[in-house]
Design a protein around this motif. Structure first.
Motif, PDB file in Angstrom:
ATOM      1  N   ASP A  88     -14.778   5.771  16.800  1.00 35.49           N
ATOM      2  CA  ASP A  88     -15.953   6.028  15.969  1.00 35.49           C
ATOM      3  C   ASP A  88     -15.610   6.796  14.700  1.00 35.49           C
ATOM      4  O   ASP A  88     -16.392   6.813  13.755  1.00 35.49           O
ATOM      5  N   THR A  89     -14.460   7.419  14.673  1.00 31.86           N
ATOM      6  CA  THR A  89     -14.089   8.230  13.512  1.00 31.86           C
ATOM      7  C   THR A  89     -12.799   7.787  12.838  1.00 31.86           C
ATOM      8  O   THR A  89     -12.368   8.411  11.873  1.00 31.86           O
ATOM      9  N   GLU A  90     -12.176   6.718  13.325  1.00 30.00           N
ATOM     10  CA  GLU A  90     -10.912   6.271  12.765  1.00 30.00           C
ATOM     11  C   GLU A  90     -10.869   4.753  12.621  1.00 30.00           C
ATOM     12  O   GLU A  90     -11.533   4.033  13.361  1.00 30.00           O
ATOM     13  N   THR A  91     -10.067   4.314  11.657  1.00 33.24           N
ATOM     14  CA  THR A  91      -9.863   2.893  11.424  1.00 33.24           C
ATOM     15  C   THR A  91      -8.369   2.632  11.342  1.00 33.24           C
ATOM     16  O   THR A  91      -7.635   3.371  10.689  1.00 33.24           O
ATOM     17  N   GLU A  92      -7.918   1.578  11.994  1.00 29.83           N
ATOM     18  CA  GLU A  92      -6.511   1.193  11.930  1.00 29.83           C
ATOM     19  C   GLU A  92      -6.336   0.213  10.777  1.00 29.83           C
ATOM     20  O   GLU A  92      -7.096  -0.747  10.654  1.00 29.83           O
ATOM     21  N   ILE A  93      -5.347   0.476   9.937  1.00 32.34           N
ATOM     22  CA  ILE A  93      -5.071  -0.376   8.788  1.00 32.34           C
ATOM     23  C   ILE A  93      -3.646  -0.888   8.893  1.00 32.34           C
ATOM     24  O   ILE A  93      -2.700  -0.111   9.025  1.00 32.34           O
ATOM     25  N   ASN A  94      -3.507  -2.196   8.843  1.00 35.67           N
ATOM     26  CA  ASN A  94      -2.194  -2.841   8.764  1.00 35.67           C
ATOM     27  C   ASN A  94      -2.118  -3.448   7.374  1.00 35.67           C
ATOM     28  O   ASN A  94      -2.837  -4.390   7.073  1.00 35.67           O
ATOM     29  N   TYR A  95      -1.266  -2.905   6.526  1.00 33.24           N
ATOM     30  CA  TYR A  95      -1.200  -3.410   5.158  1.00 33.24           C
ATOM     31  C   TYR A  95       0.240  -3.584   4.708  1.00 33.24           C
ATOM     32  O   TYR A  95       1.171  -3.044   5.291  1.00 33.24           O
ATOM     33  N   ILE A  96       0.383  -4.347   3.642  1.00 34.80           N
ATOM     34  CA  ILE A  96       1.683  -4.624   3.059  1.00 34.80           C
ATOM     35  C   ILE A  96       1.523  -4.601   1.539  1.00 34.80           C
ATOM     36  O   ILE A  96       0.512  -5.046   1.016  1.00 34.80           O
ATOM     37  N   VAL A  97       2.501  -4.038   0.870  1.00 33.23           N
ATOM     38  CA  VAL A  97       2.521  -4.034  -0.587  1.00 33.23           C
ATOM     39  C   VAL A  97       3.459  -5.162  -1.006  1.00 33.23           C
ATOM     40  O   VAL A  97       4.649  -5.137  -0.691  1.00 33.23           O
ATOM     41  N   LYS A  98       2.893  -6.177  -1.683  1.00 36.45           N
ATOM     42  CA  LYS A  98       3.658  -7.357  -2.062  1.00 36.45           C
ATOM     43  C   LYS A  98       3.643  -7.545  -3.571  1.00 36.45           C
ATOM     44  O   LYS A  98       2.655  -7.222  -4.229  1.00 36.45           O
ATOM     45  N   PRO A  99       4.712  -8.097  -4.120  1.00 33.29           N
ATOM     46  CA  PRO A  99       4.717  -8.388  -5.548  1.00 33.29           C
ATOM     47  C   PRO A  99       3.826  -9.583  -5.868  1.00 33.29           C
ATOM     48  O   PRO A  99       3.673 -10.487  -5.058  1.00 33.29           O
ATOM     49  N   ILE A 100       3.231  -9.548  -7.056  1.00 32.53           N
ATOM     50  CA  ILE A 100       2.462 -10.684  -7.560  1.00 32.53           C
ATOM     51  C   ILE A 100       3.461 -11.542  -8.326  1.00 32.53           C
ATOM     52  O   ILE A 100       3.966 -11.130  -9.368  1.00 32.53           O
ATOM     53  N   GLY A 101       3.740 -12.708  -7.810  1.00 32.77           N
ATOM     54  CA  GLY A 101       4.777 -13.601  -8.317  1.00 32.77           C
ATOM     55  C   GLY A 101       5.109 -13.519  -9.791  1.00 32.77           C
ATOM     56  O   GLY A 101       6.097 -12.918 -10.185  1.00 32.77           O
ATOM     57  N   PHE A 102       4.286 -14.119 -10.642  1.00 34.31           N
ATOM     58  CA  PHE A 102       4.597 -14.226 -12.059  1.00 34.31           C
ATOM     59  C   PHE A 102       4.725 -12.860 -12.720  1.00 34.31           C
ATOM     60  O   PHE A 102       5.675 -12.610 -13.472  1.00 34.31           O
ATOM     61  N   GLY A 103       3.802 -11.955 -12.468  1.00 33.10           N
ATOM     62  CA  GLY A 103       3.841 -10.632 -13.084  1.00 33.10           C
ATOM     63  C   GLY A 103       5.076  -9.848 -12.681  1.00 33.10           C
ATOM     64  O   GLY A 103       5.697  -9.160 -13.500  1.00 33.10           O
ATOM     65  N   TYR A 104       5.454  -9.948 -11.430  1.00 35.40           N
ATOM     66  CA  TYR A 104       6.635  -9.250 -10.918  1.00 35.40           C
ATOM     67  C   TYR A 104       7.901  -9.775 -11.580  1.00 35.40           C
ATOM     68  O   TYR A 104       8.721  -9.011 -12.084  1.00 35.40           O
ATOM     69  N   TYR A 105       8.052 -11.099 -11.591  1.00 34.47           N
ATOM     70  CA  TYR A 105       9.251 -11.692 -12.173  1.00 34.47           C
ATOM     71  C   TYR A 105       9.289 -11.522 -13.688  1.00 34.47           C
ATOM     72  O   TYR A 105      10.357 -11.393 -14.272  1.00 34.47           O
TER      73      TYR A 105
END
Length: 168
Positions: A88-105
């Motif tokens: 009731d007081t917590e949330t589990e977060i599964n996340y990943i930081v990924k590059p945005i193809g064109f902008g990254y390259y």
């Protein structure tokens, strides 16, 4: 993204807020739109729709995909993941930081390509040695700055995400 040459890591963390509050904060802090647009040099074309919200992206009840809401200095990364109620007081977060193809390259390789093209132009124009001595350190500094810029933007978007959503 299943690119083996890009290092990505799934982060499993807990937010100190419940899932209802988490989705409310998503709604309050996110301007809706395709995050792939904001992470490229073409983000300048969206300058008329600027807002004060720190994130730009999409989300629903269980998934999200966000990037920084920046126009002139885009962040070539997205944070995407899933949210699940833990209690009731917590949330589990599964996340990943990924590059945005064109902008990254673009940010990673354009300074390097520019360095070689510029030197090729100097070479074909039979430029004096002094031109190389002045311009090559400047071009090299652009390459170093680009690497630092991407490292900083990746860390900043993740830190802002953790702060706004109270993630430990």
């Amino acid at each position: 993204m299943n690119d083996w040459w890009i290092k990505t890591k799934v982060n499993k963390m807990i937010s100190k807020i419940n899932i209802t509050e988490f989705t409310e904060r998503l709604n309050k802090n996110t301007k809706l739109g395709n995050p792939k647009i904001k992470g490229t040099p073409f983000a300048v074309l969206t300058i008329s729709g600027e807002s004060e919200k720190p994130f730009f992206g999409t989300f629903d009840k269980t998934k999200f995909k966000l990037t920084e809401n920046a126009t002139l200095f885009p962040t070539p990364f997205t944070i995407s993941g899933e949210i699940n109620p833990k209690s009731d007081t917590e949330t589990e977060i599964n996340y990943i930081v990924k590059p945005i193809g064109f902008g990254y390259y673009w940010l990673k390789f354009m300074p390097i390509i520019g360095f070689f093209v510029f030197n090729l132009i100097l070479y074909t124009q039979s430029a004096p040695l002094k031109a190389y001595q002045i311009m090559n350190p400047i071009m090299f500094s652009f390459i170093v700055f680009s690497c630092f810029y991407m490292w900083r933007k990746k860390n900043k978007i993740e830190a802002d995400f953790k702060k706004i959503f109270e993630i430990e």
